[in-house]
Structures are given as structure tokens and as C-alpha cells.
Design a protein around this motif. Sequence first.
Motif, mmCIF file in Angstrom:
data_model
loop_
_atom_site.group_PDB
_atom_site.id
_atom_site.type_symbol
_atom_site.label_atom_id
_atom_site.label_comp_id
_atom_site.label_asym_id
_atom_site.label_seq_id
_atom_site.Cartn_x
_atom_site.Cartn_y
_atom_site.Cartn_z
ATOM 1 N N MET A 1 6.691 1.745 -5.368
ATOM 2 C CA MET A 1 5.954 1.837 -6.625
ATOM 3 C C MET A 1 5.469 0.447 -7.039
ATOM 4 O O MET A 1 6.163 -0.549 -6.841
ATOM 5 C CB MET A 1 6.846 2.405 -7.731
ATOM 6 N N ILE A 2 4.289 0.407 -7.605
ATOM 7 C CA ILE A 2 3.733 -0.842 -8.118
ATOM 8 C C ILE A 2 3.346 -0.656 -9.581
ATOM 9 O O ILE A 2 3.297 0.473 -10.087
ATOM 10 C CB ILE A 2 2.510 -1.304 -7.320
ATOM 11 N N ASN A 3 3.093 -1.762 -10.236
ATOM 12 C CA ASN A 3 2.674 -1.741 -11.627
ATOM 13 C C ASN A 3 1.237 -2.234 -11.686
ATOM 14 O O ASN A 3 0.949 -3.380 -11.354
ATOM 15 C CB ASN A 3 3.594 -2.655 -12.446
ATOM 16 N N PHE A 4 0.308 -1.367 -12.109
ATOM 17 C CA PHE A 4 -1.090 -1.748 -12.268
ATOM 18 C C PHE A 4 -1.456 -1.642 -13.734
ATOM 19 O O PHE A 4 -1.527 -0.550 -14.298
ATOM 20 C CB PHE A 4 -1.992 -0.851 -11.424
ATOM 21 N N ASN A 5 -1.617 -2.787 -14.374
ATOM 22 C CA ASN A 5 -1.964 -2.843 -15.795
ATOM 23 C C ASN A 5 -0.999 -2.040 -16.664
ATOM 24 O O ASN A 5 -1.400 -1.349 -17.602
ATOM 25 C CB ASN A 5 -3.398 -2.356 -16.023
ATOM 26 N N GLY A 6 0.300 -2.114 -16.343
ATOM 27 C CA GLY A 6 1.313 -1.450 -17.150
ATOM 28 C C GLY A 6 1.652 -0.042 -16.724
ATOM 29 O O GLY A 6 2.591 0.554 -17.251
ATOM 30 N N ASN A 7 0.906 0.512 -15.771
ATOM 31 C CA ASN A 7 1.149 1.876 -15.296
ATOM 32 C C ASN A 7 1.860 1.843 -13.950
ATOM 33 O O ASN A 7 1.372 1.210 -12.998
ATOM 34 C CB ASN A 7 -0.176 2.634 -15.157
ATOM 35 N N ILE A 8 3.016 2.499 -13.851
ATOM 36 C CA ILE A 8 3.743 2.579 -12.594
ATOM 37 C C ILE A 8 3.042 3.582 -11.695
ATOM 38 O O ILE A 8 2.834 4.745 -12.069
ATOM 39 C CB ILE A 8 5.204 2.991 -12.824
ATOM 40 N N THR A 9 2.668 3.114 -10.501
ATOM 41 C CA THR A 9 1.810 3.884 -9.602
ATOM 42 C C THR A 9 2.387 3.856 -8.191
ATOM 43 O O THR A 9 2.890 2.812 -7.758
ATOM 44 C CB THR A 9 0.395 3.255 -9.576
ATOM 45 N N PRO A 10 2.325 4.955 -7.443
ATOM 46 C CA PRO A 10 2.764 4.916 -6.037
ATOM 47 C C PRO A 10 2.010 3.833 -5.269
ATOM 48 O O PRO A 10 0.807 3.633 -5.468
ATOM 49 C CB PRO A 10 2.422 6.311 -5.519
ATOM 50 N N SER A 11 2.717 3.115 -4.407
ATOM 51 C CA SER A 11 2.117 1.969 -3.721
ATOM 52 C C SER A 11 1.009 2.350 -2.761
ATOM 53 O O SER A 11 0.215 1.503 -2.366
ATOM 54 C CB SER A 11 3.202 1.195 -2.958
ATOM 55 N N ASP A 12 0.923 3.643 -2.368
ATOM 56 C CA ASP A 12 -0.146 4.069 -1.460
ATOM 57 C C ASP A 12 -1.348 4.631 -2.215
ATOM 58 O O ASP A 12 -2.269 5.192 -1.610
ATOM 59 C CB ASP A 12 0.370 5.091 -0.452
ATOM 60 N N THR A 13 -1.383 4.462 -3.536
ATOM 61 C CA THR A 13 -2.510 4.937 -4.337
ATOM 62 C C THR A 13 -3.710 4.001 -4.152
ATOM 63 O O THR A 13 -3.571 2.785 -4.156
ATOM 64 C CB THR A 13 -2.138 4.972 -5.833
ATOM 65 N N PHE A 14 -4.902 4.596 -4.014
ATOM 66 C CA PHE A 14 -6.118 3.793 -3.902
ATOM 67 C C PHE A 14 -6.678 3.549 -5.306
ATOM 68 O O PHE A 14 -7.349 4.391 -5.871
ATOM 69 C CB PHE A 14 -7.153 4.504 -3.029
ATOM 70 N N PHE A 15 -6.354 2.393 -5.858
ATOM 71 C CA PHE A 15 -6.779 2.108 -7.224
ATOM 72 C C PHE A 15 -7.703 0.889 -7.293
ATOM 73 O O PHE A 15 -8.174 0.540 -8.356
ATOM 74 C CB PHE A 15 -5.564 1.895 -8.136
ATOM 75 N N LEU A 16 -7.970 0.231 -6.164
ATOM 76 C CA LEU A 16 -8.936 -0.857 -6.103
ATOM 77 C C LEU A 16 -10.047 -0.466 -5.136
ATOM 78 O O LEU A 16 -9.840 0.332 -4.220
ATOM 79 C CB LEU A 16 -8.269 -2.152 -5.625
ATOM 80 N N ASN A 17 -11.220 -1.073 -5.316
ATOM 81 C CA ASN A 17 -12.320 -0.768 -4.403
ATOM 82 C C ASN A 17 -13.017 -2.047 -3.951
ATOM 83 O O ASN A 17 -12.550 -3.154 -4.220
ATOM 84 C CB ASN A 17 -13.306 0.213 -5.052
ATOM 85 N N HIS A 18 -14.159 -1.890 -3.295
ATOM 86 C CA HIS A 18 -14.864 -3.018 -2.690
ATOM 87 C C HIS A 18 -15.431 -3.998 -3.713
ATOM 88 O O HIS A 18 -15.827 -5.106 -3.354
ATOM 89 C CB HIS A 18 -16.018 -2.483 -1.825
#
Length: 281
Positions: A1-18
Motif C-alpha cells: 500500500m502507498i499513500n497518494f495525497n493522503g489516500n491509502i492506495t494499493p501499490s499496483d494502482t495506476f494513478f500517474l500518467n505520462h
Amino acid sequence: MINFNGNITPSDTFFLNHTNRGLRYGDALFEAIRVVNGKIFFWEDHYLRLMASMRILRMEIPMDFTMEFLEEQILKTIAANTSNTGLARVRLIVFRNDGGFYLPEKKSISYIIETTVLETPFFVLEEKEYEVELFKDYYINADMLSNLKTNNKILNVIGSVYAQENGYHNCLLLNNAKQVVEALNGNLFMIKGNMVKTPSLKDGCLNGIIRKKLIEIVKKLDDYTFEEASISPFELQKADELFVTNAIMGIQPITKYRKKEYTNTVAKDLMGKLNVAARLG
């Protein structure tokens, strides 16, 4: 799990792009942090370095980006990982938000916190073979940007490949004046007699957290004298000890450079004092 802007998200989630500016331009900073049973080692130093670096890069610092807020986010991320043993290596990344080419459309930022498990609760000095060589293909610029822990680490990547291809454990980097600046993964200290010496920030070395703490420690000790000054490659072979420092491993003694072999007496002494500072800090 990772933290993206305060939201705990599965580490295999695609939340960044090109369009991510950290990917496109290296428009990002990071802190590598050691956390033991809820205690963030040298957290104030990490936080202040991050804030100063964001100002230098003209990033917009959110109003809620306090030391207490980020500490809470770090600990929340550690707790969200089921593999947590209480010993965590944390990487806190701050990058400017999408938009624009070299010139950003905005100065606002996002952050990511990720964690991996550490093996030991405190810094442990590894007495193993550790040979280094100079990496002379490319050089560090002797300026303030080189002092920052940015995502622009291509020199360190190429140097690491060179070290692996040639059977070295690490390489030492030079600046344009051919002075020794640092290792691939941390700051460099040299011991000659009772003199402890490390390159100046003006030479282009990273403004490392453990570098800062060791300087504070050594300056308080009667057993040593301290010098912050340029180190030439010639001096390396006259030294009694060389060691590398960073916030995760603490101190790593160098055992060999070319035909010169080194002891680790001072490194052992300072490692003990560093662990005391980490517990109290």
C-alpha cells in the motif's frame, strides 16, 4: 500500500500518467527516511531539508504541509502495510503537478509515501569487503542544485551500472574541478589521524542528513578535529579510513580503494554515537 495525497492506495494502482512532471523533467524531490516502532529518525532535519528544497525549486508548499501532518501520513502508510514489522524504510516523494513544458502551468504539488521493511532497528556497521573506485565518465556540478535530493539521479544510475560491471561495491563521484564529492549513495567522510574531513557543500555534495548529524557529533568531541573542505583523489590513498553515510544504512566503511586498504576504528566509534543521537533525537 502507498499513500497518494493522503489516500491509502494499493501499490499496483495506476494513478500517474505520462504527463507527470517527475517523469518528464525530474521535477521532484524525495526523502529516504528510517522509522522504528513509530519513531521517525531525525524527522525534523528531514522535514526542514524538504521545505528548504521545495522553496529553492519554487514549489508551492500547501498550508497543511506541517511537520505534524506529514508525520501522521508517514505513520498511517506504515500501519496500512500488512508486512509492517515496526521497522520501515520510507520514501517520501514530492512532485510538481501536471501541466506545461519546462515552464510549469502551476506550482502546486502532490506527494507519494511508500514503505519497505528494514532488517534492523538501529544502524549496524557492516564489516564486510567494500571496494570503491572513482567514476570519471561524468561529473557533478559544484552548485546548490547538487545539494538537493532531487529525482534527477541519472549520474548515480550510470555510476551504479559501472560499479557493477567492474566488480566494485560503490563509486566515488567527482565535480568539474576533479575534487571528490560523494559516493553514489551517500556522503563521503575521510579520516587521517584524529582529523575527520568531508567535502564542502560548495563542492556540490548532497546536503545529507547523516552528514549533518555526524558533523554536529564530531564538533562536540575532544578526540577529533573536523574539517569541511575539498578532497582530492590523491588524498584518498593517504587516509586511514573512508566511509559512506546515508539515512538508511548510517555508516558504511570502505575497505579498499585501488591498492590502499582501510581500517574502521573511527567509523565504529561514530556509529555508536549516531545510534545514541537517533534514539534521543
